[in-house]
Design an enzyme around this catalytic site. Sequence first.
Site, PDB file in Angstrom:
ATOM      1  N   ASP A   1       0.846  -1.208   0.000  1.00 34.44           N
ATOM      2  CA  ASP A   1       0.000   0.000   0.000  1.00 34.44           C
ATOM      3  C   ASP A   1       0.879   1.254   0.000  1.00 34.44           C
ATOM      4  OD1 ASP A   1      -2.183   1.622   0.121  1.00 34.44           O
ATOM      5  OD2 ASP A   1      -2.824   1.053   2.146  1.00 34.44           O
TER       6      ASP A   1
ATOM      7  N   CYS B   1      -3.196   4.508  -4.924  1.00 39.98           N
ATOM      8  CA  CYS B   1      -4.083   5.629  -4.579  1.00 39.98           C
ATOM      9  C   CYS B   1      -3.833   6.800  -5.523  1.00 39.98           C
ATOM     10  CB  CYS B   1      -3.967   6.010  -3.106  1.00 39.98           C
ATOM     11  SG  CYS B   1      -2.310   6.393  -2.581  1.00 39.98           S
TER      12      CYS B   1
HETATM   13  C1  SAM Z   1      -1.432   4.916   1.402  1.00 40.31           C
HETATM   14  S1  SAM Z   1      -0.679   4.982   2.970  1.00 40.31           S
HETATM   15  C2  SAM Z   1      -1.010   3.402   3.636  1.00 40.31           C
HETATM   16  C3  SAM Z   1      -2.267   3.304   4.467  1.00 40.31           C
HETATM   17  C4  SAM Z   1      -2.310   2.129   5.409  1.00 40.31           C
HETATM   18  N1  SAM Z   1      -2.033   0.865   4.776  1.00 40.31           N
HETATM   19  C5  SAM Z   1      -3.634   2.044   6.141  1.00 40.31           C
HETATM   20  O1  SAM Z   1      -4.377   1.082   5.963  1.00 40.31           O
HETATM   21  O2  SAM Z   1      -3.935   2.977   6.897  1.00 40.31           O
HETATM   22  C6  SAM Z   1       1.034   4.904   2.585  1.00 40.31           C
HETATM   23  C7  SAM Z   1       1.963   4.737   3.766  1.00 40.31           C
HETATM   24  O3  SAM Z   1       3.281   4.559   3.255  1.00 40.31           O
HETATM   25  C8  SAM Z   1       4.199   5.245   4.061  1.00 40.31           C
HETATM   26  N2  SAM Z   1       5.378   5.479   3.212  1.00 40.31           N
HETATM   27  C9  SAM Z   1       5.571   6.455   2.280  1.00 40.31           C
HETATM   28  N3  SAM Z   1       6.728   6.239   1.627  1.00 40.31           N
HETATM   29  C10 SAM Z   1       7.264   5.104   2.155  1.00 40.31           C
HETATM   30  C11 SAM Z   1       8.459   4.364   1.903  1.00 40.31           C
HETATM   31  N4  SAM Z   1       9.306   4.739   0.936  1.00 40.31           N
HETATM   32  N5  SAM Z   1       8.702   3.281   2.656  1.00 40.31           N
HETATM   33  C12 SAM Z   1       7.855   2.898   3.633  1.00 40.31           C
HETATM   34  N6  SAM Z   1       6.707   3.543   3.908  1.00 40.31           N
HETATM   35  C13 SAM Z   1       6.414   4.634   3.177  1.00 40.31           C
HETATM   36  C14 SAM Z   1       3.479   6.453   4.569  1.00 40.31           C
HETATM   37  O4  SAM Z   1       4.048   6.888   5.808  1.00 40.31           O
HETATM   38  C15 SAM Z   1       2.048   5.920   4.713  1.00 40.31           C
HETATM   39  O5  SAM Z   1       1.835   5.481   6.017  1.00 40.31           O
END
Ligand code: SAM
Length: 380
Positions: A285, A325
């Site tokens: 995600d 998304c």
């Molecule tokens: C679309 S949200 C996921 C939502 C989550 N699965 C939920 O059900 O609430 C994307 C997530 O990826 C994290 N994120 C962004 N870039 C990232 C990276 N390079 N590695 C790990 N996490 C990352 C963000 O902090 C965020 O929490």
Amino acid sequence: MTTRVALRRDAGRIGPESGPWIRQRQVAKIWGPPDPASLAQLVDHRDVVLGWGLLAPDADIPLRLVQFGDKPPAADWFERRLASALAARAGLGLGETLDTTAYREVNSEGDGLPGLVIDRYGDDRVVQLGTPAMTARRAAILEFLRPRTPGQIFVIAGEAAPDAAESVLEFREHGLWFSCPAPPAQKTGAYLDQRDNRRLAAGLAARAGGPLLDLGCHVGGFVVHAAAAGVRAVGLDQSARALSFARRNAARNDLTERTAFVQADMFGALDDPALAGPFGVIVFDPPRIATGSQGRERAVAAMARSLGRLVPRLAPGGFLLACSCSHHVGRADLDAALLGAGPHGFTRVHALGPGPDHPVWPGHVEGEYLRVNVYQRRDT
Ligand SMILES: C[S@@+](CC[C@H](N)C(=O)[O-])C[C@H]1O[C@@H](n2cnc3c(N)ncnc32)[C@H](O)[C@@H]1O
């Protein structure tokens, strides 16, 4: 004086099927005061009135229509649409029980209120004002919400303007307890759009016998739901703040023993021993990685590389949830990313999206953003 937006002769056909957005390249001229607080009239090159909308003269989308046709909306259209959006949630059964207390109450164009998002978190509300027209209506929005809000109202206007840094939002989701940071935060605090998918994934994980891995776990939604369904679950995120809420949410539901969290880059090597697998369910995600159609190919290639590392960690018969998304990365792109990850036997078993509290106005294709493809590993 009514402001008028005149279309170019070659603007193309405008009607409900073309959606509510009028783009700068379709506009010949804007006449009258560029006042975001009043409704502007849309006319074609022959001066025929086509609709009425909210103005942002310098933006890429200078007009977002709220009504098609020559008749202007009623004077109280705005309050009526707010009330209709809230009534629509009640009609969907949201807010009926204390089982789920966080959901979207206004979804911008999807509720006929372009640029406005309102999310409910228990007693509190978060309001996101995404356009000059909605910022100009801030007082009317707050006046509408105040008598209906037992708790606090947080307002996000423009670039992360904090109204209450360090505050916490608390809510329940399908019976489980959650908290998330109040603005300034990711989204309005939590990713409410995946609510029903979290429950579905937990059911799949329980059937597969677990464990579940969520890459991009934010405040731990997929992990906590899976652990509550009885399996072990691991969450990964790069945000320390998100992970501190995820741990807190696992503890609040008495699930600390079945959960683990890793701070790492989801596009990186994924070499932490907790990520070794095999997993019954893997949720991928990522954040919005393509903001325009130009970024699509790069996003698909990056996803394919990550999925290539993950697919061997999925148990036979297990499930992979690949999420996008970004409006620009569709279901076929998710399929392409999986195919690009290597020659594995997968079938697509679910094509999911956001919950019904994120309605899409027919014709507004840009309103379609969250796609979740669920694949099952078959290895035949
Ligand atoms: C679309 S949200 C996921 C939502 C989550 N699965 C939920 O059900 O609430 C994307 C997530 O990826 C994290 N994120 C962004 N870039 C990232 C990276 N390079 N590695 C790990 N996490 C990352 C963000 O902090 C965020 O929490």
